[in-house]
Design an enzyme around this catalytic site. Structure first.
Site, short mmCIF file in Angstrom:
data_model
loop_
_atom_site.label_atom_id
_atom_site.label_comp_id
_atom_site.label_asym_id
_atom_site.label_seq_id
_atom_site.Cartn_x
_atom_site.Cartn_y
_atom_site.Cartn_z
N ASP A 208 0.84 -1.20 0.00
CA ASP A 208 0.00 0.00 0.00
C ASP A 208 0.88 1.25 0.00
O ASP A 208 2.03 1.20 0.44
CB ASP A 208 -0.85 0.09 1.28
CG ASP A 208 -1.69 -1.13 1.50
OD1 ASP A 208 -2.01 -1.81 0.51
OD2 ASP A 208 -2.01 -1.40 2.67
N1 URA Z 1 -1.11 -5.93 3.89
C1 URA Z 1 -1.56 -4.67 3.92
O1 URA Z 1 -2.57 -4.37 4.54
N2 URA Z 1 -0.86 -3.73 3.25
C2 URA Z 1 0.28 -3.99 2.57
O2 URA Z 1 0.87 -3.08 1.99
C3 URA Z 1 0.74 -5.32 2.54
C4 URA Z 1 0.02 -6.28 3.21
#
Ligand code: URA
Length: 243
Positions: A117
């Protein structure tokens, strides 16, 4: 209409010079004729004049240098928070902006192996090898990824067992999450090992248990640890690093 584009594997086999230049991002296929005619390309020590000439990358020099990673790329990047794993600049500043611009013009394209993310930092793998992307992201292969999360409240009792049971169903999903390993680091900090990669999985798993993830950082992907790679820095890995 069927479009053929990104799935040809990059290889070190003989290729037309115009194809080699375009695939490795030096110029477009159309511009390659001018590049060759301008004398930028040598084959086995002689200046080439035919963009259609087939040659092994090992025999080619471009402005005196060997071609840039003709067999493909595999990179480990320390993604800083704030960058997006996307090729669409409308989504925000791109992780690809950290790489040499020529790599952004390669075909097949360099893409991330799974995504982090925008707000997540840590180890991100990038490659132009589509088979590797598939192998490392398919839940079938159960490649472990290790995350460190800080939370807005104390970890609830029983969370280790709940995540390990493989019964936690996320909002909007039917299938439960695969068993996940939770290690408590402190009252509001934990390490979580996942072998799958559902959308926003770590944040949603904690949300399903009433906690909000404040920071999230990936420290390991398969056998590879982030180590002391600084934020924004990347390093090359051998194409066969993951076997
Ligand atoms: N899980 C999440 O919530 N975000 C990420 O970036 C990776 C795994």
């Amino acid at each position: 209409m069927r479009l053929f584009c990104a799935h040809r594997p990059v290889s070190s086999a003989a290729r037309r010079l115009d194809q080699l230049l375009a695939n490795l991002g030096y110029c477009s296929r159309r511009e390659a004729r001018a590049w060759v005619e301008a004398g930028h390309v040598m084959v086995r020590g002689a200046v080439a004049d035919d963009p259609g000439l087939k040659a092994l990358p090992a025999d080619v020099r471009i402005d005196g240098e060997p071609p840039d990673h003709p067999a493909g790329l595999l990179l480990a990047l320390h993604k800083p928070a704030g960058l997006v794993c996307s090729h669409d600049a409308r989504e925000g500043p791109l992780v690809y902006g950290l790489l040499p611009p020529r790599w952004g013009r390669r075909n097949p394209a360099v893409t991330s192996i799974g995504r982090l993310d925008k707000d997540t930092s840590g180890l991100l793998l990038l490659t132009d090898q589509s088979a590797l992307v598939h192998r490392l992201t398919s839940p079938k292969h159960k490649v472990p990824k290790l995350y460190r999360a800080t939370l807005d409240r104390d970890l609830a009792p029983g969370l280790v067992e709940r995540f390990a049971a493989g019964t936690l169903v996320l909002d909007g999903e039917r299938a439960p999450c695969a068993p996940a390993g939770l290690k408590i680091v402190s009252a509001r900090e934990a390490e979580l090992t996942l072998t799958e990669g559902k959308y926003h999985q770590v944040r949603r798993m904690f949300a399903a248990c009433g906690a909000t993830v404040l920071t999230l950082h990936r420290t390991q992907f398969g056998s590879l640890e982030l180590g002391d790679l600084a934020p924004g820095q990347w390093r090359e890995l051998p194409l066969d690093f993951f076997g």
